[in-house]
Structure formats: C-alpha cells, structure tokens
Design a protein around this motif. Structure first.
Motif, PDB file in Angstrom:
ATOM      1  N   LEU A 260      20.895  79.941  68.571  1.00 43.94           N
ATOM      2  CA  LEU A 260      21.900  80.707  68.928  1.00 43.94           C
ATOM      3  C   LEU A 260      22.603  81.504  67.828  1.00 43.94           C
ATOM      4  O   LEU A 260      23.210  80.601  66.975  1.00 43.94           O
ATOM      5  N   TYR A 261      22.730  82.896  67.624  1.00 46.42           N
ATOM      6  CA  TYR A 261      23.359  83.587  66.698  1.00 46.42           C
ATOM      7  C   TYR A 261      24.824  83.314  66.820  1.00 46.42           C
ATOM      8  O   TYR A 261      25.388  83.538  67.889  1.00 46.42           O
ATOM      9  N   PRO A 262      25.432  83.095  65.538  1.00 47.89           N
ATOM     10  CA  PRO A 262      26.885  82.718  65.748  1.00 47.89           C
ATOM     11  C   PRO A 262      27.844  83.804  66.252  1.00 47.89           C
ATOM     12  O   PRO A 262      27.506  85.132  66.035  1.00 47.89           O
ATOM     13  N   GLN A 263      28.589  83.380  66.952  1.00 47.16           N
ATOM     14  CA  GLN A 263      29.380  84.283  67.895  1.00 47.16           C
ATOM     15  C   GLN A 263      29.005  84.988  68.883  1.00 47.16           C
ATOM     16  O   GLN A 263      29.511  86.064  69.079  1.00 47.16           O
ATOM     17  N   THR A 264      27.756  84.828  69.271  1.00 41.43           N
ATOM     18  CA  THR A 264      27.130  85.576  70.462  1.00 41.43           C
ATOM     19  C   THR A 264      26.743  84.448  71.653  1.00 41.43           C
ATOM     20  O   THR A 264      26.618  83.049  71.169  1.00 41.43           O
ATOM     21  N   THR A 265      26.002  84.967  72.614  1.00 44.76           N
ATOM     22  CA  THR A 265      25.490  83.880  73.272  1.00 44.76           C
ATOM     23  C   THR A 265      24.046  84.386  73.615  1.00 44.76           C
ATOM     24  O   THR A 265      23.173  84.075  74.841  1.00 44.76           O
ATOM     25  N   CYS A 266      23.204  84.665  72.630  1.00 40.90           N
ATOM     26  CA  CYS A 266      21.962  84.922  72.548  1.00 40.90           C
ATOM     27  C   CYS A 266      21.075  84.176  71.493  1.00 40.90           C
ATOM     28  O   CYS A 266      21.737  83.931  70.468  1.00 40.90           O
ATOM     29  N   PHE A 267      19.842  83.833  71.859  1.00 38.80           N
ATOM     30  CA  PHE A 267      19.134  83.141  70.953  1.00 38.80           C
ATOM     31  C   PHE A 267      18.186  84.152  70.376  1.00 38.80           C
ATOM     32  O   PHE A 267      17.523  84.746  70.975  1.00 38.80           O
ATOM     33  N   TYR A 268      17.833  83.829  68.894  1.00 42.53           N
ATOM     34  CA  TYR A 268      16.881  84.461  68.113  1.00 42.53           C
ATOM     35  C   TYR A 268      16.105  83.730  67.504  1.00 42.53           C
ATOM     36  O   TYR A 268      16.489  82.659  67.244  1.00 42.53           O
TER      37      TYR A 268
END
Length: 306
Positions: A260-268
């Motif tokens: 989970l990219y910091p301060q987001t709700t998406c995984f990369y």
C-alpha cells in the motif's frame, strides 16, 4: 442522565414498537465488551501480583551470583541453591506467561466484538460521534484510521514449537479460506480509465454459490461496491510476524510484493528493501517507478499489515 447515541437509537426503535436485530446485537456486544474489560482488568492485576511475588526470587539469584564471584568458586552448595532458584524462576515465568496469554485472548475477543459492532452499526445505519458514516469521512480521517489499524495489528505469540499460522505476516491464507464481512483485503478492480488496479477494500459478503465476493472500496471518495471472483481478492495479514522468533514468516529482502503506497488506498508492486528487525518495525520497500533511473523509488516505510 446522558444516553449514548447507541442507546438513544435503541430507545427510538422501542418507541416505534420495533427493535431491529442489529440494535439488539449492538446492545449484546456492548454488554459482553464490558464483561471482558472487567476480566481483563483482573488479569492485569494478577500479572502485577505474580511479577511482584517472583521478584524476591530473582533478587536471590542475583545475590547468589555475586557471592560466588566474591568467593571465586562454585561450591556444591551454590550449585544446588541456584538449581532450586532457577527452577522456581522458570515456574514463575510460566505462570506469568499463562496469565498474559489469557489477557491477550481477552483483548482479541474485545477487538473482534468491536469489529462486529461496527459492521452491525454500518448495516443498521447507526453511528456514534467517533465512527462517522463513510459518506462524511474526510480523507485525512481515513488515513489516520488506516494507520491506527496497521499499528494495532496483533503480534503473533505462539507457544514453544508452534509455527505461525496462515495470514501471519507473509504466510498466505489457506486455499479454502473465505474472508469474513468486515475483513480488509486487496481487491483487483477496473479503474475509471479501464485499467486494472489493486485497491484496499472491505468485505461485505461472500457467495458460496457463485464463489464471488462483494467488497466496498475503503476510500470514501470511491463510494463503489464491487463483485469479484476469489482470484481477484488477497486477504490481508491478521497478525504481525515477530522478526526475533519467526523470521521465516516475513517477506524477505528483494522479494516482489504488493504494498500500500503511503497516504493512498492503492497497492503497487514493490521490492522489499529491508524487512523489519523488531516487532514494532515497518518494512522498507522500493516501489516500481519509471521516473527514476533504476526504475524504483527511494526506500519508503510500509507497515506489516499493508
């Protein structure tokens, strides 16, 4: 007398002549939580009493070692005395450990009931001041809640010889595992532009007939519900792995993961740069990023759960 928002809602239902099952479930959960908190308080007191009781024995061990150093010899007397003292210390430690395990079980049950209560409130449309409905939740509040959720993920503490279970750290769920309503998962969905992405989502339900999940996008800005097959769902860890006792349950250096990219709700996609060294540590990861010469971002910290 001030009534809580929950009790006000229940009273309102009663006044209308119909108390919903969800409202009754909330009252039942609150009652059980109160009982568990009382039991937890007693266990904490027992832990302190056990620790105080065993302290005298630990002081005796230290003093015996000091006398041995002063006399510069290990006599049969000291050997026998130390053997007895260490046997007692081991028994004391095991007794304290058993109390702490019971306390951890109570905490786990309280957290489970709080989650069930939150889901019941969500279904019934009842919220209190500390749990605003999703439609009014600001993004900053959401990010704070996600950080708190990651920080409070319980640490797996097994008995000697126990192996970490599925969903502890990097250990995946078993093949027949079905995530429960309220569980957080990584879900692969189609974005507005048609591309697919992995998002943080919450399980709403699972159909055994169709083998599909219904999940909500955790990001309140999305306000979307998705119906997805099992292969598009990755259950998130339910326990942290302890690097000091269960390093095999951690993702290893240079292992490719979804993070989970910091301060987001998406995984990369990312590479593990440094695994945690202590239970409270985060992973250090390198996210794939074509704007950098080597194709990866500088190291960023990501919690064990996310």
């Amino acid at each position: 007398m001030v009534l809580s928002p929950l009790l006000c809602s229940v009273c309102a239902c009663s006044a209308r002549g119909s108390v919903t099952p969800y409202a009754m479930a909330l009252v039942s959960a609150d009652s059980r939580i109160a009982e568990l908190l009382t039991e937890l308080h007693q266990l904490i007191k027992q832990t302190q009493e056990e620790r105080s009781r065993s302290e005298h024995n630990l002081v005796n061990i230290q003093k015996t070692h000091e006398r041995m150093q002063t006399e510069n010899k290990i006599s049969p007397y000291y050997r026998t005395k130390l053997r007895g003292l260490y046997t007692t210390a081991k028994a004391d430690a095991e007794a304290e450990c058993n109390i702490l395990r019971k306390a951890l079980d109570k905490i786990a049950e309280i957290k489970s009931l709080l989650e069930e209560r939150r889901i019941a409130a969500k279904i019934a449309g009842l919220y209190n001041d500390s749990e605003p409905p999703r439609k009014t939740m600001r993004r900053g509040v959401l990010m704070t809640l996600l950080q708190q959720s990651a920080m409070t993920l319980p640490l797996w503490i097994g008995k000697p010889g126990d192996k970490p279970p599925p969903l502890c750290g990097a250990i995946p769920a078993s093949g027949d595992y079905v995530a429960k309503p309220g569980d957080k998962v990584a879900a692969r969905v189609k974005a507005v532009d048609g591309d697919e992405q992995w998002i943080l989502a919450e399980v709403v339900s699972y159909s055994h007939a169709t083998n599909k999940y219904e999940v909500d996008d955790i990001d309140e800005e999305g306000k979307e519900r998705h119906t997805l097959s099992r292969r598009r769902i990755i259950p998130l860890p339910q326990w942290k792995a302890n690097p000091e006792t269960d390093p095999e349950a951690l993702f290893q250096k240079e292992q490719l993961v979804l993070a989970l990219y910091p301060q987001t709700t998406c995984f990369y996609r990312a590479l593990i740069h440094t695994p945690p060294q202590r239970p409270q540590d985060d992973y250090s990861v390198l996210f794939e990023d074509t704007s950098y010469a080597d194709g990866y971002s500088p190291p960023l910290n990501v919690a064990q759960r996310l």
